[in-house]
Design an enzyme around this catalytic site. Structure first.
Site, PDB file in Angstrom:
ATOM      1  N   HIS A 138       0.894  -1.192  -0.006  1.00 14.33           N
ATOM      2  CA  HIS A 138       0.230   0.119   0.026  1.00 14.33           C
ATOM      3  C   HIS A 138       0.699   1.708  -0.119  1.00 14.33           C
ATOM      4  O   HIS A 138       0.345   2.414   0.389  1.00 14.33           O
ATOM      5  CB  HIS A 138      -0.837   0.163   0.949  1.00 14.33           C
ATOM      6  CG  HIS A 138      -1.862  -1.580   1.192  1.00 14.33           C
ATOM      7  ND1 HIS A 138      -2.962  -1.431   0.992  1.00 14.33           N
ATOM      8  CD2 HIS A 138      -1.302  -2.295   1.792  1.00 14.33           C
ATOM      9  CE1 HIS A 138      -3.264  -3.065   1.079  1.00 14.33           C
ATOM     10  NE2 HIS A 138      -2.178  -3.151   2.047  1.00 14.33           N
ATOM     11  N   SER A 161      14.871  21.819 -16.227  1.00 12.08           N
ATOM     12  CA  SER A 161      13.881  22.832 -15.790  1.00 12.08           C
ATOM     13  C   SER A 161      14.087  23.743 -17.187  1.00 12.08           C
ATOM     14  O   SER A 161      14.695  24.290 -16.350  1.00 12.08           O
ATOM     15  CB  SER A 161      13.143  23.000 -15.019  1.00 12.08           C
ATOM     16  OG  SER A 161      12.400  24.279 -15.064  1.00 12.08           O
ATOM     17  N   LYS A 192      15.670  21.680 -10.842  1.00 13.26           N
ATOM     18  CA  LYS A 192      15.403  21.113 -11.497  1.00 13.26           C
ATOM     19  C   LYS A 192      15.836  19.852 -11.904  1.00 13.26           C
ATOM     20  O   LYS A 192      17.141  19.943 -12.603  1.00 13.26           O
ATOM     21  CB  LYS A 192      14.498  20.988 -11.732  1.00 13.26           C
ATOM     22  CG  LYS A 192      12.663  21.870 -11.864  1.00 13.26           C
ATOM     23  CD  LYS A 192      12.479  20.680 -10.470  1.00 13.26           C
ATOM     24  CE  LYS A 192      10.982  20.975 -10.507  1.00 13.26           C
ATOM     25  NZ  LYS A 192      10.184  19.503 -10.891  1.00 13.26           N
ATOM     26  N   GLU A 219       9.953   8.536 -17.075  1.00 13.62           N
ATOM     27  CA  GLU A 219       8.149   8.756 -16.867  1.00 13.62           C
ATOM     28  C   GLU A 219       7.766   8.633 -18.286  1.00 13.62           C
ATOM     29  O   GLU A 219       6.647   8.673 -18.767  1.00 13.62           O
ATOM     30  CB  GLU A 219       7.886  10.610 -16.321  1.00 13.62           C
ATOM     31  CG  GLU A 219       8.468  10.804 -15.040  1.00 13.62           C
ATOM     32  CD  GLU A 219       8.217  12.887 -14.947  1.00 13.62           C
ATOM     33  OE1 GLU A 219       8.091  12.614 -13.883  1.00 13.62           O
ATOM     34  OE2 GLU A 219       8.851  12.795 -15.804  1.00 13.62           O
TER      35      GLU A 219
END
Ligand code: ARG
Length: 472
Positions: free
Chosen positions: A156, A277, A283, A290
């Protein structure tokens, strides 16, 4: 427009219909498979005395020259032709004259395209297995180095019990190994040659289908000519195997993204596999992971698309089946690239072992072992579970762990506690005592790794599982 079928027509096809119907834009990718298939076909025709040996040689040489010119950029594949089959035949006739007109004897584009796709896909099944093999050897090597790298195991997405990095990655080894064996299964089921099925009902020429199949390294000819031209099951199986691979890669990507977050900081992705970024200078984003997760959708889409295309079409060949190509090419390229890129990212990824270990200590990952400790001292499991639950609540209020409590404090919850509890619930004990087959304890893990290595050693040894397309 240079079509193969002008004879019975009086009018011209509309330009829009021609473009709509044409497959040359994408089936040009099958040019090698088409030439290999044609060479096997004419070799068989010559052996059977249907064409002469000289005509056969002329055709084979002509095809080789066309391929060479295409590869060297001297000959363009243009949309003047309907498909790759027409392109090769028209160019062959232009080069060698009448012998070229005999290439298509005893053949239809229906069995021709069925063969081309099978040859192409057969090779791609093998290439995909090769990419997976690279992933498996990479996992195996990281696992070997991390038998004692502790980390929290989750259910979980809540900390559950401690495991090791070897154990966690071992789960992915199992998934990708199953994927690789699935590809082997598909290969052996699809490895039959549809050529000679004709348009749908075979032919009256004395074709030797066994011989053609043998030349093209198939296990034999397909057994029913209608099925031969209308079967795309092997492709659906392959797309389904690719979808499962992507599902596994997507889960793995999700974990890498979580592990790479500032909060977890379990891994550092190499600069080569991250991007920045345009506005936030600090970043470093896990874009590759992804994108792998994101591209899973288009591979599932390909599987769905072909399933839906096939579901309503009557036997035998229907033009709907031309729609099998673009989605399959895309799904094959996407999956292979994702496996290769993800493997490279894994190879260069840094595992922040201290951070993983610290995280494994916090969060009551020792609670099960604390309950088991009481069970070993004679407390029934359900009571032990309740006692440890109350201790955890007590600790949460004070922001401490179970082992931060003194023995006196512990005894207030259960008199069975003794000084040996600290050793019994240490991170090292919690992991290393887990010795059942398949468990994270380093001894059990070494056993799993030995099995994995044997599987890897044997993966390519049965060569009949994966024949290579260097025929003719
Ligand atoms: N481009 C077609 C395909 O991909 C080739 C077969 C054409 N056959 C036909 N009967 N029109 O399916």
């Amino acid at each position: 427009m240079a079509q193969l079928w002008g004879g019975r027509f009086q009018g011209e096809i509309s330009e829009l219909a021609w473009k709509f119907n044409a497959s040359i834009y994408f089936d040009k990718r099958l040019i090698n498979a088409d030439a290999v298939g044609s060479k096997a076909h004419v070799s068989m025709l010559a052996k059977q005395g249907i064409i002469t040996n000289e005509e056969c040689e002329q055709i084979k040489n002509g095809l080789d020259e066309i391929l060479k010119d295409v590869n060297e950029g001297k000959l363009q594949i243009t949309d003047k032709y309907e498909d790759v089959h027409s392109f090769l035949e028209a160019n062959l006739i232009e080069r060698i004259g009448d012998a070229g007109k005999k290439m298509h004897t005893g053949r239809s584009r229906n069995d021709q395209v069925a063969l081309d796709m099978r040859l192409f896909v057969r090779e791609e099944v093998k290439n995909t297995a090769e990419a997976l093999y690279g992933m498996l050897t990479t996992l195996d090597s990281i696992m070997n180095d991390n038998l004692y790298t502790y980390m929290p195991g989750f259910t979980h997405l809540q900390k559950a019990q401690p495991v090791t990095l070897a154990h966690h990655l071992g789960a992915y080894f199992e998934m990708f190994y199953r994927d690789a064996t699935r590809l082997k299964d598909i290969y052996s089921r699809m490895n039959y040659c549809p050529l000679g099925a004709g348009a749908l009902a075979g032919t009256t020429y004395p074709l030797d289908r066994e011989y053609t199949a043998q030349l093209l390294k198939f296990n034999g000819p397909t057994n029913n000519s209608m099925d031969s031209v209308s079967d795309r099951d092997y492709l659906i199986e392959f797309l389904s195997a690719l979808s499962i691979i992507m599902m596994h890669l997507s889960r793995f990507s999700e974990e890498v993204i979580i592990w790479n977050s500032n909060e977890y900081n379990f891994v550092t992705i190499d600069d080569a596999y991250s991007t920045g970024s345009s506005i936030m200078p600090q970043k470093k984003n896990p874009d590759i992971a992804e994108l792998v997760r994101g591209k899973t959708g288009r591979v599932y889409g390909a599987l769905n698309s072909l399933l839906v295309t096939m579901k309503g079409i009557p036997l035998a060949y229907d033009k709907d089946m031309q729609e099998d190509k673009e989605v399959s090419f895309d799904a094959i390229d996407t999956t292979k690239n994702c496996i290769i890129l993800f493997t490279d990212m894994l190879k260069t990824m840094k595992f922040n072992k201290d951070q993983m270990e610290k995280s494994a200590i916090r969060g009551f990952t020792d609670a099960t072992d604390a309950a088991d400790y009481l069970v070993n001292k004679g407390v029934p499991f359900r009571d032990a579970h309740g006692i440890i639950g109350r201790i955890v609540l007590h600790c949460i209020d004070r922001s401490i762990g179970i082992s931060d409590l003194s023995i006196e404090e512990l005894k207030k919850f259960a008199p069975e506690f003794d000084n040996d509890v600290y050793e019994a619930i240490s991170l090292k004990t919690c992991v290393e005592k887990r010795l059942t087959v398949g468990a994270p304890g380093p001894e059990a893990m070494s056993g799993s790794i030995k099995i994995n290595q044997k599987l890897l050693d044997e993966f390519w040894t049965h060569s009949e599982d994966f024949e290579i397309l260097d025929v003719l």
